[in-house]
Design an enzyme around this catalytic site. Structure first.
Site, PDB file in Angstrom:
ATOM      1  N   ASP A  57       0.849  -1.241   0.252  1.00 29.96           N
ATOM      2  CA  ASP A  57      -0.223   0.148   0.091  1.00 29.96           C
ATOM      3  C   ASP A  57       0.821   1.147  -0.057  1.00 29.96           C
ATOM      4  OD1 ASP A  57      -2.278  -1.449  -0.045  1.00 29.96           O
ATOM      5  OD2 ASP A  57      -3.175  -0.568   1.547  1.00 29.96           O
ATOM      6  N   ASN A 100      -4.697  -2.276  -5.027  1.00 33.92           N
ATOM      7  CA  ASN A 100      -6.121  -2.395  -4.072  1.00 33.92           C
ATOM      8  C   ASN A 100      -5.772  -1.361  -2.980  1.00 33.92           C
ATOM      9  OD1 ASN A 100      -8.522  -3.106  -3.263  1.00 33.92           O
ATOM     10  ND2 ASN A 100      -7.839  -5.099  -2.674  1.00 33.92           N
ATOM     11  N   ASP A 324     -10.951  -2.309  11.846  1.00 34.43           N
ATOM     12  CA  ASP A 324      -9.801  -3.526  11.390  1.00 34.43           C
ATOM     13  C   ASP A 324      -9.611  -4.295  12.441  1.00 34.43           C
ATOM     14  OD1 ASP A 324      -9.670  -2.409   8.988  1.00 34.43           O
ATOM     15  OD2 ASP A 324      -7.987  -1.198   9.040  1.00 34.43           O
ATOM     16  N   GLU A 352     -11.411  -4.644   1.641  1.00 40.38           N
ATOM     17  CA  GLU A 352     -10.549  -5.503   0.594  1.00 40.38           C
ATOM     18  C   GLU A 352     -11.390  -6.641   0.127  1.00 40.38           C
ATOM     19  OE1 GLU A 352      -9.316  -3.946   3.126  1.00 40.38           O
ATOM     20  OE2 GLU A 352      -7.025  -3.601   3.020  1.00 40.38           O
ATOM     21  N   HIS A 397      -5.080  -9.157   3.468  1.00 42.47           N
ATOM     22  CA  HIS A 397      -3.889  -9.278   4.609  1.00 42.47           C
ATOM     23  C   HIS A 397      -4.799  -9.543   6.005  1.00 42.47           C
ATOM     24  CE1 HIS A 397      -4.413  -4.802   5.529  1.00 42.47           C
ATOM     25  NE2 HIS A 397      -5.247  -5.305   4.827  1.00 42.47           N
ATOM     26  N   ARG A 398      -5.663  -9.139   6.275  1.00 45.83           N
ATOM     27  CA  ARG A 398      -6.169  -9.303   7.860  1.00 45.83           C
ATOM     28  C   ARG A 398      -6.701 -10.672   7.765  1.00 45.83           C
ATOM     29  NH1 ARG A 398      -4.764  -4.840   9.784  1.00 45.83           N
ATOM     30  NH2 ARG A 398      -4.921  -2.892   8.798  1.00 45.83           N
ATOM     31  N   LYS A 423       0.595  -6.533   1.932  1.00 51.01           N
ATOM     32  CA  LYS A 423      -0.262  -5.255   1.683  1.00 51.01           C
ATOM     33  C   LYS A 423       0.109  -4.215   2.821  1.00 51.01           C
ATOM     34  CE  LYS A 423      -4.832  -3.626   0.245  1.00 51.01           C
ATOM     35  NZ  LYS A 423      -5.082  -2.510   1.216  1.00 51.01           N
TER      36      LYS A 423
END
Ligand code: DC
Length: 655
Positions: A57, A100, A324, A352, A397-398, A423
């Site tokens: 990112d 993204n 998040d 995402e 990613h999370r 990311k």
């Protein structure tokens, strides 16, 4: 697969680790990094940014700014000097591909729309499914000319110069993505006019808007706000570099390690973010505490431990303020004592991936019963979590980082496409492996009994064991066998780097040949002490020693285990005994082996060796400042082992 400059496998199976413990310095905050880069680029003057996150990112943002003509110099690890363009990008015509990266896409759309150039902005397919219509409308009301190149309301976009003399008032919906408001707050000062933004509806994710306001103030622009409904800017505002700016560590990334501490004992400490953080995800620590984990907030660190007794408590709460980190709560819920509900998380649907759907699907693979609504998730943990589930990550990613925590909860798991962590956190799995394999380092003078104690502690904990001295002894033996002189540093280092050594239980093999007793012979002892004094040999053995660190943990014995090889060892012990006691122990050993020995000669030898070892310039024998001293003069081996194990236990319960 390659991502973030490194290679990842298609899937990884994470080894079990019953105990997570350690300290980590985390990478910089994504939210702060990308905002700071943009504001530094738009400011008047040069900005020195430190602690910047290196990830997909931020790379997207850096590349975009460079394409727009901003000069950005890399000045060592995580440090950048940005030459600000005083509010106007030098390049007036450009095509930007923004992957993204939502933060980059939204903020650049707004900043470019307030300028006088002609740009095209696009991203990956998922980016083109993430709505941007509210932001485009808000900008259009200010005189921006933005056209949709694909579906109405979605990227890709074409941006034309801002019409002059437009209105200075606009409005934006607050309940889709707070990034729209953040983008407007950052872009409107570029128009040089007084401005006003009204938020329609309830604003979600307010802490992210607070980060934006905080950073804007650091770069000289102050919006006034009326509750969270109206934001007002005076005319003549302009960005000015603060000179230097240090990016905090990422509080969302911290959530995984703090959760690991809560699930698997701890203590796990993250550094670079602390009680005064401007990041909203700091509030995740309150959730952890509410679930029964023990949390300590320091100035520049946060530490988490598991509950004093029993399981984590289930939770039912509103997570609008930490969307998040709330994903990490969904995993914690699997280890809780009842059903948990995460409320007000509707924004997950436009991240995402559709995170509510993705999370529900993958949690069910683990045997959880899940109810998913438009903006909530209820999780009923099963009596026993399903082992070896194959977890899909949806290029999110999370998802990958969250589900990897299962291994720390004692549930083996397979993570598909782990490379998506690049990311925001390319080194995530390395850092996770570190806290999933705590190291106990044990050193001490010759004949202090450190070898025996270390081996027994390792056996008691079920940990791997590294007798580092044997690697130096094997290097000496290999040199003696190959006729390499014991002062030929380069040749010895080459030997050490490809030492064909194997350890099988208590046996040591060199090139497939028995070497257990040979490395203990006098010639090898003398040789080992010579080769161990050569820096190139030590360097050659460094990575080899570090490779012993594997889950569930390692007891590493030897000279520089705590100072050089494993400086982040969770427990460092300096084991000693009076020279007299050591001489008596050695004497007894030799007599038992049927060898003749003289106790006063042994004592003299030991004292001379201690003096030589302590005076040595390379890896001298000394107690690490953070090592605990264990004097075993009056202790049996069992008592010494018991003390080390007590210290290890006490890490988890400091009070
Ligand atoms: O612990 P030991 O006697 O087996 O060690 C053999 C030699 O290697 C001894 O001279 C100390 C040295 N050594 C070292 O310099 N660094 C280590 N990590 C381990 C041993």
């Amino acid at each position: 697969m390659s991502a973030g400059g490194r290679r990842f496998p298609e899937r990884i199976a994470l080894p079990l680790s019953p105990w997570a413990c350690g300290r980590l310095r985390l990478p910089g905050s994504k939210s702060i990094s990308n905002r700071a880069l943009l504001l530094a680029a738009l400011a008047q003057g040069e900005s020195e940014l430190s602690g910047l996150l290196a990830s997909d990112d931020t790379r997207v943002m850096l590349e975009a700014l460079r394409r727009l003509g901003v000069r950005i110099e890399e000045r060592g690890e995580a440090r950048f000097r940005v030459h600000g363009c005083a509010g106007s990008f030098p390049v007036k015509e450009a095509e930007l591909f923004l992957g993204n990266a939502g933060t980059a896409f939204r903020s650049l759309t707004a900043a470019l729309a307030m300028g006088d150039g002609h740009y095209r902005l696009s991203g990956v397919a998922r980016m083109h499914e993430r709505p941007i219509g509210d932001l485009v409308e808000a900008l259009s009301a200010l005189g921006a000319d933005i056209r949709y190149l694909g579906g109405q309301g979605y990227p890709p976009l074409e941006i034309f110069p801002l019409a002059t003399g437009g209105r200075c008032q606009t409005w934006v919906r607050g309940n889709v993505s707070s990034q729209f408001l953040s983008a407007l707050l950052m872009a409107l000062p570029l128009a040089g006019r007084a401005a006003e933004i009204e938020v329609v509806g309830e604003l979600i994710s307010k802490p992210y808007v607070e980060i934006t306001l905080n950073l804007l103030a650091r770069f000289g622009v102050n919006w006034r706000r009326d509750a969270w409904q109206r934001f007002v800017l005076d005319g003549g505002s302009a960005y000015l570099s603060p000179g230097v700016f240090a990016v905090e560590a990422d509080a969302s990334s911290a959530s995984y390690f703090l959760a690991a501490g809560a699930i698997a004992g701890g203590p796990v400490s993250v550094h670079g973010v602390g009680r005064d953080s401007i990041q909203g995800d700091l509030a995740f620590t309150q959730t952890l505490a509410a679930m029964g984990a023990r949390i300590e907030l320091g100035e520049d660190s946060i530490t988490a431990r598991g509950p004093r007794a029993g399981k984590l408590r289930a939770i039912d709460a509103d997570f609008n303020h930490i969307p998040d980190a709330a994903m990490t709560v969904a995993i914690l819920a699997l280890f809780a004592d009842g059903a948990s509900t995460l409320r007000n998380i509707g924004s997950w649907r436009v991240k995402e991936t559709d995170r509510i759907a993705a999370m529900a699907t993958e949690l069910r693979k683990l045997g959880a019963v899940v109810e998913a609504g438009a903006d909530f998730l209820s999780i009923f943990p099963p009596a026993q979590l399903v082992a070896n589930a194959s977890i899909d990550t949806y290029d999110d990613h999370r998802m990958a980082m969250c589900f990897s925590l299962l291994a720390l909860g004692g549930v083996p798991v397979q993570i598909n496409d782990p490379g998506c962590v690049a990311k925001t956190y390319p080194d995530y799995f390395d850092d996770l492996a570190r806290i999933a394999a705590p190291v106990l380092a044990i050193d001490g003078p010759s004949a202090s009994g450190k070898g025996t104690v270390a081996a027994r502690v390792a056996a008691a904990l079920g940990f791997h064991y590294l007798d580092s001295g044997s690697l130096y002894r094997l290097t000496a033996l290999a040199a003696l066998d190959a006729g390499v002189a014991l002062d030929d540093e380069a040749a010895l280092a080459a030997l050490a780097s490809r030492l064909p050594a194997e350890f099988q239980g208590g046996r040591v093999l060199l090139a497939g040949r028995e070497a257990t007793d040979r490395i203990r012979e006098e010639a090898c002892s003398i040789g080992a002490s010579k080769v161990a004094a050569l820096p190139a040999v030590r360097a050659a053995l460094l990575e080899r020693q570090r490779a012993y660190r594997q889950s569930p943990g390692l007891v590493a014995e030897g000279r520089d285990m705590g100072s050089v090889v494993f400086p982040d060892a969770v427990l460092k012990v300096f084991l000693t005994a009076s020279a007299k006691a050591r001489a008596a122990r050695r004497h007894k050993q030799l007599i038992e082996k049927g060898m003749s020995a003289n106790i006063s000669t042994l004592l003299q030898d030991l004292e001379e060796r201690d003096a030589r070892d302590a005076a040595r310039s390379v890896a001298p024998l000394q107690q690490c400042p953070d090592a605990r001293l264990l004097d075993t003069t009056a202790l049996s081996v069992e008592q010494a082992v018991g003390t080390v194990l007590e210290w290890q236990q006490a890490l988890r319960r400091p009070d």
